[in-house]
Design a protein around this motif. Structure first.
Motif, PDB file in Angstrom:
ATOM      1  N   PHE A  69       1.042  -0.409  -0.080  1.00  8.78           N
ATOM      2  CA  PHE A  69      -0.086   0.066   0.054  1.00  8.78           C
ATOM      3  C   PHE A  69       0.297   0.730  -0.211  1.00  8.78           C
ATOM      4  O   PHE A  69       2.308   0.848   0.376  1.00  8.78           O
ATOM      5  N   ALA A  70       0.442   1.881  -0.395  1.00 10.04           N
ATOM      6  CA  ALA A  70       1.164   3.791  -0.169  1.00 10.04           C
ATOM      7  C   ALA A  70       0.238   4.334   0.635  1.00 10.04           C
ATOM      8  O   ALA A  70      -1.125   4.536   1.078  1.00 10.04           O
ATOM      9  N   ARG A  71       1.044   4.997   1.269  1.00 18.40           N
ATOM     10  CA  ARG A  71       0.296   5.790   2.685  1.00 18.40           C
ATOM     11  C   ARG A  71       0.695   7.522   2.181  1.00 18.40           C
ATOM     12  O   ARG A  71       2.644   7.889   1.542  1.00 18.40           O
ATOM     13  N   PHE A  72      -0.252   8.092   2.467  1.00 17.97           N
ATOM     14  CA  PHE A  72       0.231   9.450   1.832  1.00 17.97           C
ATOM     15  C   PHE A  72      -0.484  10.462   3.210  1.00 17.97           C
ATOM     16  O   PHE A  72      -0.465   9.983   4.311  1.00 17.97           O
ATOM     17  N   THR A  73       0.468  11.820   3.165  1.00 16.95           N
ATOM     18  CA  THR A  73       0.124  12.400   3.835  1.00 16.95           C
ATOM     19  C   THR A  73      -1.262  13.072   3.765  1.00 16.95           C
ATOM     20  O   THR A  73      -2.083  12.879   2.751  1.00 16.95           O
ATOM     21  N   HIS A  74      -1.670  14.114   4.799  1.00 20.45           N
ATOM     22  CA  HIS A  74      -2.989  14.491   4.813  1.00 20.45           C
ATOM     23  C   HIS A  74      -3.169  15.912   4.221  1.00 20.45           C
ATOM     24  O   HIS A  74      -4.027  16.308   4.489  1.00 20.45           O
ATOM     25  N   HIS A  75      -1.712  16.484   4.243  1.00 20.41           N
ATOM     26  CA  HIS A  75      -1.521  18.257   4.283  1.00 20.41           C
ATOM     27  C   HIS A  75      -0.689  18.068   2.221  1.00 20.41           C
ATOM     28  O   HIS A  75       0.333  17.450   2.751  1.00 20.41           O
ATOM     29  N   ARG A  76      -0.512  18.804   1.931  1.00 18.79           N
ATOM     30  CA  ARG A  76      -0.429  19.220   1.196  1.00 18.79           C
ATOM     31  C   ARG A  76       1.427  18.829   0.915  1.00 18.79           C
ATOM     32  O   ARG A  76       1.583  19.615   1.235  1.00 18.79           O
ATOM     33  N   TYR A  77       2.372  19.086  -0.127  1.00 21.24           N
ATOM     34  CA  TYR A  77       3.563  19.310   0.301  1.00 21.24           C
ATOM     35  C   TYR A  77       3.729  20.855  -0.236  1.00 21.24           C
ATOM     36  O   TYR A  77       4.044  20.886  -1.418  1.00 21.24           O
ATOM     37  N   ASP A  78       5.037  20.858   0.863  1.00 18.97           N
ATOM     38  CA  ASP A  78       5.372  21.644  -0.068  1.00 18.97           C
ATOM     39  C   ASP A  78       6.794  22.499   1.588  1.00 18.97           C
ATOM     40  O   ASP A  78       7.324  22.142   2.231  1.00 18.97           O
ATOM     41  N   SER A  79       7.959  22.207   0.034  1.00 20.44           N
ATOM     42  CA  SER A  79       9.144  22.849   0.586  1.00 20.44           C
ATOM     43  C   SER A  79      10.196  23.263   1.459  1.00 20.44           C
ATOM     44  O   SER A  79      11.286  23.006   2.214  1.00 20.44           O
ATOM     45  N   GLU A  80       9.168  24.358   1.227  1.00 20.39           N
ATOM     46  CA  GLU A  80       9.703  25.100   2.248  1.00 20.39           C
ATOM     47  C   GLU A  80       9.377  25.463   3.747  1.00 20.39           C
ATOM     48  O   GLU A  80      10.051  25.540   4.851  1.00 20.39           O
ATOM     49  N   ASP A  81       7.945  24.619   4.147  1.00 26.98           N
ATOM     50  CA  ASP A  81       7.848  24.029   5.177  1.00 26.98           C
ATOM     51  C   ASP A  81       8.852  23.084   5.837  1.00 26.98           C
ATOM     52  O   ASP A  81       7.252  22.069   5.547  1.00 26.98           O
ATOM     53  N   ILE A  82       9.750  23.122   6.490  1.00 28.29           N
ATOM     54  CA  ILE A  82      10.539  22.190   6.674  1.00 28.29           C
ATOM     55  C   ILE A  82       9.760  21.470   8.339  1.00 28.29           C
ATOM     56  O   ILE A  82      10.052  20.316   8.301  1.00 28.29           O
ATOM     57  N   SER A  83       9.198  22.327   9.184  1.00 25.13           N
ATOM     58  CA  SER A  83       8.954  22.325  10.344  1.00 25.13           C
ATOM     59  C   SER A  83       7.576  21.459  10.494  1.00 25.13           C
ATOM     60  O   SER A  83       7.647  20.988  11.939  1.00 25.13           O
ATOM     61  N   ASN A  84       7.439  21.551   9.485  1.00 23.34           N
ATOM     62  CA  ASN A  84       5.714  21.020   9.644  1.00 23.34           C
ATOM     63  C   ASN A  84       5.693  19.182   9.343  1.00 23.34           C
ATOM     64  O   ASN A  84       5.773  18.709   7.940  1.00 23.34           O
ATOM     65  N   THR A  85       5.806  18.380  10.171  1.00 23.07           N
ATOM     66  CA  THR A  85       6.166  17.126  10.202  1.00 23.07           C
ATOM     67  C   THR A  85       4.528  16.479   8.946  1.00 23.07           C
ATOM     68  O   THR A  85       4.783  15.948   8.222  1.00 23.07           O
ATOM     69  N   TYR A  86       3.005  17.391   9.014  1.00 26.71           N
ATOM     70  CA  TYR A  86       2.806  16.608   8.613  1.00 26.71           C
ATOM     71  C   TYR A  86       2.638  16.886   7.236  1.00 26.71           C
ATOM     72  O   TYR A  86       1.870  15.425   6.800  1.00 26.71           O
ATOM     73  N   VAL A  87       3.204  17.216   6.589  1.00 23.41           N
ATOM     74  CA  VAL A  87       3.632  17.739   5.271  1.00 23.41           C
ATOM     75  C   VAL A  87       4.521  16.588   4.697  1.00 23.41           C
ATOM     76  O   VAL A  87       4.465  16.301   2.950  1.00 23.41           O
ATOM     77  N   HIS A  88       5.787  16.742   5.462  1.00 26.50           N
ATOM     78  CA  HIS A  88       6.545  15.475   5.246  1.00 26.50           C
ATOM     79  C   HIS A  88       6.744  13.699   5.882  1.00 26.50           C
ATOM     80  O   HIS A  88       7.469  13.071   4.691  1.00 26.50           O
TER      81      HIS A  88
END
Length: 569
Positions: free
Chosen positions: A220-239
């Motif tokens: 299975f593929a595991r997705f994040t629930h937030h849109r990806y943003d390479s500048e927001d490196i502090s948001n673990t939900y993104v990465h």
């Protein structure tokens, strides 16, 4: 017969015992097979935690029938720092042996350093990467002994990891900072719907000598629930795609769990990038997994009691290149959706089938349930005319395949049972015959003296008959007869007599016949008298001189009696 074999197999399966401390899909899979749980040491299979392996297994003697779900030094592959260390060493050995092409294939893991021990080397690389890029290069820090995303963070400034620098500089022998690995962050991951994802793929290893690997078709593929943003490196939900982290997000979807079936993902990628490109990507994933275990094949302690179900975390970048993030020794078997529950229960059931505690497999199966054999000593390639390069992400026909195995197994067990019955019957009949022969020999040996006496009597009788035959032969003559003999059937057998007695009998018979028919001889011609004379004489008691005189008398020749008397004198 098939029913008998299946029932016998079911009875044996119900006697198997398992031991585990997990209360999730692992326990459910055990119970579905009707195995019995035990708390003692009389188990047949144990699904243990990694800590138990480190603390207990080295001091425990396993019985020949017992199986356990970890190799003794599994951490050579599943601990992040050791995994990278073994990959680098194996790659250098290949280059040293002149196998540069094979060494170049070990480019599926990011640039990695161990902290704090390799901090100076990392610092130089950090400066070089920053100087060659217009934007700040992101790096990701991971603790070497934790899972589920614990302790992971991303940074792009060297000051953010100063504690590892200070620890190394001032206290090298007893560092206070926890051991980490630092990897170059893959900043251009493949996105679907603007969200980052990675893949969880399952690989079963039953032996390292020879290297025997089974790849499960479904992952299975595991997705994040937030849109990806390479500048927001502090948001673990993104990465970070770990379910343990995403479950705490406000955007978490409890119905779908943020997961896609691997087959669904593969079909989607084919519609966007083409079948050939996606097939190549999934084949590269399969070879990535094989090469990972080949790198540690000579290091892992092989044990016939051990097997390992690995969970590979793989990330695709924007060019569909697969990157290995980590290998899990104990992939989570806790489900968060009904689909996930059935997937993991089916996965575990197929693992138990391959382990073959019931002893029903032949060892030549290329597919068992949802698992496909991809390596046995060497990687296994599909036929050239096959439409697949790998079955990873293909349709999982485990139910149909298990039915085929069950049918072939039932037929084989029925044949074995029938052969056993026939052999038992043959052995019984052979034993009965041997018993009868022994009884016969015993009866004959008990009548030995009487049998010997009877044998001597028979021999005496045969000797007497032999002597009589020799006497009879001595009383006969081989001279030719003077006339024709009558048919032997008309000659009456007379008791054995000597020549004198026979002569007297013949004379008395001839005299009596003459007395009864006095005129008979006078009425006969000479030829008739001669024929009568030859009929009356017996060829075996033939006396030539006497018969010559009688012949002369019949033919009218004189002097016969006188010459006969003279010869006799």
């Amino acid at each position: 017969m098939l029913i008998i074999s299946i029932r016998l197999q079911q009875d044996y399966s119900s006697n198997l015992k398992f031991k585990t401390s997990f209360r999730n899909c692992i326990l459910e899979a055990f119970k579905r097979r009707l195995w019995k749980e035990t708390e003692g040491d009389d188990w047949d299979i144990m699904w243990a935690e990694k800590e138990w392996i480190h603390e207990v297994l080295d001091h425990t003697h396993l019985q020949s029938n017992q199986k356990i779900n970890h190799f003794r030094n599994h951490y050579e592959l599943t601990r992040k720092d050791l995994m990278i260390k073994n990959f680098k060493r194996y790659k250098k050995n290949l280059e040293r042996e002149g196998k540069s092409e094979e060494a170049n294939n070990y480019n599926f893991f990011p640039l990695t350093f161990h902290l704090p021990s390799e901090y100076p080397i990392f610092f130089e690389e950090f400066k070089r990467q920053s100087a060659n890029s217009d934007t700040k290069t992101a790096w990701i820090m991971k603790p070497i002994g934790k899972s589920q995303g614990k302790g992971i963070f991303i940074f792009n400034k060297i000051q953010q990891i100063s504690q590892w620098k200070n620890t190394l500089r001032y206290n090298q022998d007893n560092p206070q900072a926890e051991a980490y690995i630092v990897q170059k962050y893959i900043a251009d991951p493949l996105l679907i719907g603007g969200k980052k994802f990675d893949m969880r793929i399952y690989l079963l290893c039953t032996s390292y000598q020879p290297l025997t690997l089974y790849l499960y078709r479904t992952g299975f593929a595991r997705f994040t629930h937030h849109r990806y943003d390479s500048e927001d490196i502090s948001n673990t939900y993104v990465h970070l795609t770990n379910v343990a982290i995403q479950k705490t997000s406000d955007n978490y979807d409890e119905k779908l769990g943020g997961k896609w079936n691997l087959q669904t993902l593969k079909l989607y990628l084919m519609t966007k990038y083409g079948q050939e490109k996606v097939a190549e990507t999934f084949y590269n994933i399969q070879m990535l997994m094989i090469r990972s275990l080949q790198a540690v094949q000579k290091i892992i302690i092989n044990d016939k009691h051990c097997f390992e179900l690995y969970g590979f975390d793989i990330l695709l970048d924007a060019q569909l290149k697969p990157w290995l993030l980590e290998v899990n020794a104990s992939p989570s078997m806790t489900s968060n959706t009904p689909v996930d529950f059935e997937l993991k229960c089916g996965l575990l059931d197929d693992v138990f089938t391959i382990i073959d505690l019931e002893k029903v497999l032949t060892g030549n199966e290329e597919q068992i349930g949802g698992f496909d054999l991809i390596c046995k000593g060497n990687p296994i390639k599909l036929p050239i005319n096959s439409t697949f390069t790998t079955y990873l992400g293909a349709f999982n026909n485990r139910q149909q395949q298990l039915k085929k195995i069950a049918k072939s197994t039932a037929i084989r067990l029925a044949q074995t049972y029938s052969e056993g019955q026939m052999k038992a019957i043959e052995v019984g009949s052979k034993g009965q015959k041997e018993k009868e022969e022994k009884d016969k020999q015993m009866r004959s040996s008990s009548k030995g003296p009487q049998a010997m006496q009877n044998g001597s009597n028979v021999n005496n009788k045969s000797n007497n008959l032999t002597k009589q035959n020799t006497i009879m032969k001595r009383n006969t003559t081989n001279l030719p007869a003077l006339g024709t003999m009558q048919n032997k059937s008309n000659v009456k057998r007379q008791p054995l007599q000597n020549a004198g007695q026979q002569q007297q009998i013949q004379q008395s018979q001839s005299n009596s016949s003459k007395k009864n028919n006095p005129n008979e001889d006078s009425m006969l011609s000479a030829n008739q008298k001669l024929q009568k004379l030859t009929q009356e004489s017996k060829i075996n008691q033939f006396q030539p001189y006497k018969q010559q005189s009688q012949y002369n008398e019949v033919m009218g020749m004189g002097g016969g009696s006188r010459n006969l008397q003279k010869n006799e004198e």
